[in-house]
Design an enzyme around this catalytic site. Structure first.
Site, PDB file in Angstrom:
ATOM      1  N   GLU A 175      -9.442   4.411  21.800  1.00 22.39           N
ATOM      2  CA  GLU A 175     -10.243   4.727  20.607  1.00 22.39           C
ATOM      3  C   GLU A 175      -9.717   5.930  19.823  1.00 22.39           C
ATOM      4  OE1 GLU A 175     -14.452   4.816  21.247  1.00 22.39           O
ATOM      5  OE2 GLU A 175     -14.505   2.733  21.907  1.00 22.39           O
ATOM      6  N   GLU A 177     -13.814  -2.623  26.660  1.00 22.79           N
ATOM      7  CA  GLU A 177     -15.086  -1.965  26.973  1.00 22.79           C
ATOM      8  C   GLU A 177     -16.210  -2.746  26.336  1.00 22.79           C
ATOM      9  OE1 GLU A 177     -15.752   2.176  25.987  1.00 22.79           O
ATOM     10  OE2 GLU A 177     -13.809   2.771  26.803  1.00 22.79           O
TER      11      GLU A 177
HETATM   12  C1  NOJ Z   1     -16.133   4.411  24.239  1.00 25.95           C
HETATM   13  C2  NOJ Z   1     -15.376   5.433  25.026  1.00 25.95           C
HETATM   14  O1  NOJ Z   1     -14.077   4.976  25.252  1.00 25.95           O
HETATM   15  C3  NOJ Z   1     -16.044   5.759  26.349  1.00 25.95           C
HETATM   16  O2  NOJ Z   1     -15.392   6.869  26.882  1.00 25.95           O
HETATM   17  C4  NOJ Z   1     -17.519   6.004  26.154  1.00 25.95           C
HETATM   18  O3  NOJ Z   1     -18.161   6.386  27.339  1.00 25.95           O
HETATM   19  C5  NOJ Z   1     -18.148   4.741  25.605  1.00 25.95           C
HETATM   20  N1  NOJ Z   1     -17.557   4.446  24.317  1.00 25.95           N
HETATM   21  C6  NOJ Z   1     -19.654   4.847  25.408  1.00 25.95           C
HETATM   22  O4  NOJ Z   1     -19.926   5.800  24.457  1.00 25.95           O
END
Ligand code: NOJ
Length: 453
Positions: free
Chosen positions: A171, A361
């Site tokens: 991200e 994710e």
């Molecule tokens: C994306 C991030 O990569 C991760 O580190 C985070 O915990 C999640 N979003 C939830 O916010």
């Protein structure tokens, strides 16, 4: 879309079901065995930046409990274990002297995964830059690509024979915008003078990281992960539509388009992007931002509804929250919108050059309650069933989705939210580090073992 029963096998025999986590959110042991400081260790010392004044020092203690946590991932039926490497654990100063104990730790994690039938997937960078490099400018520095390249080379030399799948960057929009523009994440910098070079260097390192892994591990499967969120105009007015398009250019296009060889996105009458173009063209290596990744990792948590707002600098846009609009949302207000997930999967697959998508994710935080050894998190189960159904629909319509990695195994350190926000399939008691599988964890296990949803 979501009413039909489905099975894990409907996604196909080769579909990879995994679970993910990240070093600064899970490991703890922030000052142990020679680890250097990361920007999150230092940022967390500031006042009023993290909820409850929390620090990542102990987090979910994965550093000491990795064997148990890997066993938990296996017991829940996952076949892929995604984790990140803490740069400051293997190179305490960011570059130069290698920390043998840090190197050994990730060998142990990888070996433990392999011994338990889990494929280790390594994220190279999940937001925890060594503080020593931040002192020299961090992501704003022209040296970043040199530092990053040496770090990636070290990882390939160490782990390249055991690790088949790599995710270069996690991200980049989130860590550059929140960390170098808005000051809400480490290192807490603000303004375009910081964020423009940070964006450029993050894009350059993404491609360069891909090239280095390809050179040293020619058989590896290499990807990189982007956050994506559908941006919907609040009304059908021209102004709201233009505002939603500006938000879209930043949230969804900013990093994938350079990787695909398109350069940074263009949009009429969007000064922020025009100036980014001017600044980055001066750095002249735009063609180096391209790399032919084997897969694109997509991470979608919510959609956003956007209205024109002249009071907001740079974007003249702001969000109209799900709560205000009476829409379903998670404990931190993120809109639950599986249809938008489906739409975004379709949209990203239509970019020329995207060969495969892995949803690296997906998950949700709710106010979980541990009661008599049980966490009845039905809302999370509903969230996963709706999002998986949306993904199945997209896959059936031809979107080349190769896997889904649930976020996350255990409750952990959720950045600026500290420990107030729980995303895990397994509950963590942060006092005792006791793990309790939530009902959503059992639900996932049953689903992966063949039960219908
Ligand atoms: C994306 C991030 O990569 C991760 O580190 C985070 O915990 C999640 N979003 C939830 O916010």
């Amino acid at each position: 879309m979501h009413n039909q029963t489905f099975f894990a096998k409907d996604f196909g025999p080769d579909f990879k079901w995994g679970v993910g986590m990240a070093a600064p959110q899970n490991e703890g042991a922030a000052f142990e065995d020679g680890k250097g400081l990361s920007i999150w260790d230092v940022f967390a010392r500031k006042r009023n930046v993290i909820k409850g004044g929390a620090r990542p020092t102990h987090a979910a203690d994965f550093y000491h409990r990795y064997k148990d946590d890997i066993l938990l991932a296996k017991a829940l039926g996952f076949k892929v274990f995604r984790f990140s490497i803490a740069w400051s654990r293997v190179l305490p100063e960011g570059t130069g002297k290698v920390n043998k104990l840090g190197i050994a730790f990730y060998h142990n994690v990888i070996d433990e995964c392999l011994a338990n039938g889990l494929e280790p997937v390594v994220t190279v960078y999940h937001w925890d830059l060594p503080h020593a490099l931040e002192l020299q400018g961090g992501w704003t520095s022209r040296e970043m690509v040199t530092w990053f390249s040496k770090y990636v080379k070290l990882l390939t030399e160490q782990y390249g024979k055991k690790v088949q799948q790599w995710i270069v960057m996690n991200e980049p929009f989130a860590f550059t915008a929140l960390g170098y523009m808005m000051g809400m994440h480490a290192p807490g910098k603000m303004g375009t003078a910081n964020v423009y070079p940070a964006i450029y260097n993050a894009a350059l390192c993404t491609a360069e990281g891909g090239r280095i892994i390809r050179e040293h591990c020619p058989h590896a499967v290499i990807g990189t992960s982007f956050s994506i969120s559908e941006t919907k105009p609040f009304t059908s007015s021209d102004k709201d539509i233009a505002a939603a398009n500006r938000a879209d250019a930043l949230l969804n296009r900013l990093f994938i388009e350079p990787v695909l060889g398109m350069g940074f996105p263009q949009l009429d009458q969007f000064d922020f992007l025009d100036k980014l173009h001017i600044a980055t063209t001066a750095w002249r290596f735009i063609d180096k931002l391209k790399f032919d990744f084997d897969f694109i990792g997509l991470q979608n948590y919510f959609s956003v509804t956007i209205k024109h707002n002249p009071l907001i600098p740079y974007v003249s846009a702001s969000e109209v929250s799900a709560k205000k609009r009476g829409k379903p949302h998670t404990a931190i207000g993120w809109e639950i919108d599986p249809l938008s997930f489906y739409c975004m999967l379709k949209r990203f697959s239509s970019y020329e050059g995207v060969k495969q998508i892995i949803v690296t994710e997906g998950g949700a935080c709710f106010k979980d309650h541990l009661h008599n050894g049980v966490v009845n998190d039905q809302e999370r189960i509903d969230y996963f069933s709706a999002y998986l159904a949306a993904m199945l629909q997209a896959k059936k319509e031809g979107v080349p989705i190769g896997g889904y990695y649930a976020w996350t195994l255990t409750d952990n350190f959720e950045w600026a939210y500290g420990y107030t926000t729980r995303f895990g399939l397994v509950h963590t008691d942060f006092e005792t580090q006791l793990r309790t599988v939530k009902n959503s964890g059992y639900w996932f296990r049953d689903f992966l073992n063949g039960k219908a949803v």
